[in-house]
Scaffold this motif. Structure first.
Motif, PDB file in Angstrom:
ATOM      1  N   THR A  72      -0.942  -2.316 -23.572  1.00  0.00           N
ATOM      2  CA  THR A  72      -1.119  -3.672 -23.046  1.00  0.00           C
ATOM      3  C   THR A  72      -2.491  -3.783 -22.382  1.00  0.00           C
ATOM      4  OG1 THR A  72      -0.275  -3.234 -20.811  1.00  0.00           O
ATOM      5  CG2 THR A  72       1.362  -3.792 -22.505  1.00  0.00           C
ATOM      6  N   SER A  73      -2.811  -4.988 -21.988  1.00  0.00           N
ATOM      7  CA  SER A  73      -4.051  -5.215 -21.238  1.00  0.00           C
ATOM      8  C   SER A  73      -3.755  -5.391 -19.752  1.00  0.00           C
ATOM      9  CB  SER A  73      -4.777  -6.443 -21.786  1.00  0.00           C
ATOM     10  OG  SER A  73      -3.937  -7.584 -21.673  1.00  0.00           O
ATOM     11  N   LEU A  74      -2.555  -5.024 -19.332  1.00  0.00           N
ATOM     12  CA  LEU A  74      -2.153  -5.144 -17.926  1.00  0.00           C
ATOM     13  C   LEU A  74      -2.907  -4.135 -17.066  1.00  0.00           C
ATOM     14  CD1 LEU A  74       1.706  -5.399 -18.486  1.00  0.00           C
ATOM     15  CD2 LEU A  74       0.166  -7.271 -17.839  1.00  0.00           C
ATOM     16  N   ASN A  75      -3.130  -4.514 -15.815  1.00  0.00           N
ATOM     17  CA  ASN A  75      -3.784  -3.617 -14.858  1.00  0.00           C
ATOM     18  C   ASN A  75      -2.732  -2.830 -14.091  1.00  0.00           C
ATOM     19  OD1 ASN A  75      -6.469  -4.620 -15.344  1.00  0.00           O
ATOM     20  ND2 ASN A  75      -5.848  -6.473 -14.248  1.00  0.00           N
ATOM     21  N   LEU A  76      -2.934  -1.520 -14.018  1.00  0.00           N
ATOM     22  CA  LEU A  76      -2.039  -0.656 -13.245  1.00  0.00           C
ATOM     23  C   LEU A  76      -2.376  -0.799 -11.768  1.00  0.00           C
ATOM     24  CD1 LEU A  76       0.070   1.628 -13.012  1.00  0.00           C
ATOM     25  CD2 LEU A  76      -1.815   3.243 -13.359  1.00  0.00           C
ATOM     26  N   THR A  77      -1.351  -1.016 -10.943  1.00  0.00           N
ATOM     27  CA  THR A  77      -1.534  -1.145  -9.509  1.00  0.00           C
ATOM     28  C   THR A  77      -0.427  -0.387  -8.787  1.00  0.00           C
ATOM     29  OG1 THR A  77      -1.837  -2.732  -7.697  1.00  0.00           O
ATOM     30  CG2 THR A  77      -0.242  -3.311  -9.375  1.00  0.00           C
ATOM     31  N   ASN A  78      -0.621  -0.138  -7.505  1.00  0.00           N
ATOM     32  CA  ASN A  78       0.368   0.612  -6.721  1.00  0.00           C
ATOM     33  C   ASN A  78       1.372  -0.268  -5.989  1.00  0.00           C
ATOM     34  OD1 ASN A  78      -0.648   3.140  -7.414  1.00  0.00           O
ATOM     35  ND2 ASN A  78      -2.203   3.031  -5.820  1.00  0.00           N
ATOM     36  N   SER A  79       1.074  -1.569  -5.873  1.00  0.00           N
ATOM     37  CA  SER A  79       1.996  -2.454  -5.158  1.00  0.00           C
ATOM     38  C   SER A  79       1.796  -3.902  -5.593  1.00  0.00           C
ATOM     39  CB  SER A  79       1.789  -2.334  -3.645  1.00  0.00           C
ATOM     40  OG  SER A  79       0.477  -2.727  -3.299  1.00  0.00           O
ATOM     41  N   ASN A  80       2.807  -4.710  -5.338  1.00  0.00           N
ATOM     42  CA  ASN A  80       2.776  -6.147  -5.618  1.00  0.00           C
ATOM     43  C   ASN A  80       2.416  -6.499  -7.052  1.00  0.00           C
ATOM     44  OD1 ASN A  80       3.470  -6.838  -2.926  1.00  0.00           O
ATOM     45  ND2 ASN A  80       1.336  -6.480  -2.331  1.00  0.00           N
ATOM     46  N   ALA A  81       2.853  -5.702  -7.993  1.00  0.00           N
ATOM     47  CA  ALA A  81       2.571  -5.972  -9.398  1.00  0.00           C
ATOM     48  C   ALA A  81       3.507  -7.052  -9.933  1.00  0.00           C
ATOM     49  CB  ALA A  81       2.729  -4.698 -10.216  1.00  0.00           C
ATOM     50  N   ASP A  82       3.095  -7.677 -11.013  1.00  0.00           N
ATOM     51  CA  ASP A  82       3.938  -8.670 -11.677  1.00  0.00           C
ATOM     52  C   ASP A  82       5.125  -8.006 -12.369  1.00  0.00           C
ATOM     53  OD1 ASP A  82       2.236 -10.829 -10.982  1.00  0.00           O
ATOM     54  OD2 ASP A  82       0.926 -10.345 -12.668  1.00  0.00           O
ATOM     55  N   LEU A  83       4.907  -6.812 -12.907  1.00  0.00           N
ATOM     56  CA  LEU A  83       5.952  -6.051 -13.584  1.00  0.00           C
ATOM     57  C   LEU A  83       6.138  -4.725 -12.861  1.00  0.00           C
ATOM     58  CD1 LEU A  83       4.720  -6.530 -17.275  1.00  0.00           C
ATOM     59  CD2 LEU A  83       6.276  -8.004 -15.974  1.00  0.00           C
ATOM     60  N   VAL A  84       7.374  -4.396 -12.522  1.00  0.00           N
ATOM     61  CA  VAL A  84       7.652  -3.169 -11.789  1.00  0.00           C
ATOM     62  C   VAL A  84       8.702  -2.344 -12.538  1.00  0.00           C
ATOM     63  CG1 VAL A  84       8.495  -2.181  -9.616  1.00  0.00           C
ATOM     64  CG2 VAL A  84       7.141  -4.296  -9.579  1.00  0.00           C
ATOM     65  N   PHE A  85       8.384  -1.072 -12.740  1.00  0.00           N
ATOM     66  CA  PHE A  85       9.300  -0.118 -13.349  1.00  0.00           C
ATOM     67  C   PHE A  85       9.643   0.921 -12.289  1.00  0.00           C
ATOM     68  CE2 PHE A  85       6.696  -1.852 -16.678  1.00  0.00           C
ATOM     69  CZ  PHE A  85       7.520  -1.981 -17.765  1.00  0.00           C
ATOM     70  N   GLU A  86      10.934   1.175 -12.102  1.00  0.00           N
ATOM     71  CA  GLU A  86      11.351   2.207 -11.168  1.00  0.00           C
ATOM     72  C   GLU A  86      12.664   2.793 -11.640  1.00  0.00           C
ATOM     73  OE1 GLU A  86      11.632   0.104  -7.427  1.00  0.00           O
ATOM     74  OE2 GLU A  86      13.768  -0.256  -7.724  1.00  0.00           O
ATOM     75  N   GLY A  87      13.001   3.939 -11.089  1.00  0.00           N
ATOM     76  CA  GLY A  87      14.264   4.558 -11.456  1.00  0.00           C
ATOM     77  C   GLY A  87      14.275   6.028 -11.134  1.00  0.00           C
ATOM     78  N   GLU A  88      15.155   6.749 -11.811  1.00  0.00           N
ATOM     79  CA  GLU A  88      15.289   8.164 -11.560  1.00  0.00           C
ATOM     80  C   GLU A  88      15.739   8.880 -12.832  1.00  0.00           C
ATOM     81  OE1 GLU A  88      16.631   5.934  -9.124  1.00  0.00           O
ATOM     82  OE2 GLU A  88      18.273   5.455 -10.478  1.00  0.00           O
ATOM     83  N   ILE A  89      15.362  10.144 -12.908  1.00  0.00           N
ATOM     84  CA  ILE A  89      15.822  11.009 -13.990  1.00  0.00           C
ATOM     85  C   ILE A  89      17.215  11.475 -13.582  1.00  0.00           C
ATOM     86  CG2 ILE A  89      15.403  13.165 -15.233  1.00  0.00           C
ATOM     87  CD1 ILE A  89      12.369  12.692 -14.503  1.00  0.00           C
ATOM     88  N   VAL A  90      18.223  11.165 -14.409  1.00  0.00           N
ATOM     89  CA  VAL A  90      19.602  11.430 -14.014  1.00  0.00           C
ATOM     90  C   VAL A  90      20.269  12.540 -14.823  1.00  0.00           C
ATOM     91  CG1 VAL A  90      19.993   9.131 -13.035  1.00  0.00           C
ATOM     92  CG2 VAL A  90      20.445   9.535 -15.476  1.00  0.00           C
TER      93      VAL A  90
END
Length: 171
Positions: A72-90
């Motif tokens: 994508t042409s999205l910018n990687l940021t550490n906070s307040n992003a438009d798209l957020v991915f989070e989770g855990e390896i289970v």
């Protein structure tokens, strides 16, 4: 001849520009301009039969960041992003798949599962929480340590692509 070529190229530029925020990866980022991938903690040791693999959390997080940045042409940021991915390896488990006549494993399967939460601030109906999983089979006479690098590459590639498709591929 040059005028025809210029007209052709201008037509293509118009079509590509007029199609919205799509790119050749099939990603639809809408009006989003940034994304963040929070650290995927390794919680696999809390699942019966799973083991804890040091560094797996860091490597998976970086693999997901790299895939999204590359497609994508999205910018990687550490906070307040438009798209957020989070989770855990289970889950991170090796299990025998087939046995030999001597009651030993002829083939083993490494399975990895990741629980993902995706938030899209520009299109909240796209938010989801979902589990993604894939496996890597290897000969029973080999130790995981000897195939780990290739196994992780295969697992990360498939799981991150599935996450990307579920969150950004708008087919």
């Amino acid at each position: 001849m040059v005028n025809v070529l210029v007209a052709f190229l201008c037509g293509w530029a118009f079509l590509l520009n007029g199609c919205g925020a799509y790119n050749f990866s099939g990603a639809s980022t809408g009006t989003a301009e940034s994304f963040q991938v929070n650290f995927f903690q390794n919680m696999a040791d809390q699942s019966p039969g799973s083991t804890f693999e040091p560094g797996l959390d860091r490597d998976f997080t970086l693999a997901l960041q790299d895939l999204i940045a590359n497609l994508t042409s999205l910018n990687l940021t550490n906070s307040n992003a438009d798209l957020v991915f989070e989770g855990e390896i289970v889950e991170y488990r090796v299990a025998p798949m087939t046995a030999t006549a001597n009651q030993t494993a002829a083939q083993n399967r490494l399975t990895m599962s990741v629980n993902v939460r995706f938030y899209n601030k520009t299109k909240e109906e796209a938010d989801f929480e979902r589990r993604f999983s894939f496996f890597y089979d290897f000969p029973g006479n080999q130790l995981l340590e000897s195939v780990k690098s290739e196994a992780h590459q295969v697992l990360f590639e498939r799981i991150t692509q599935d996450i990307f498709n579920a969150s950004l591929a708008d087919w």
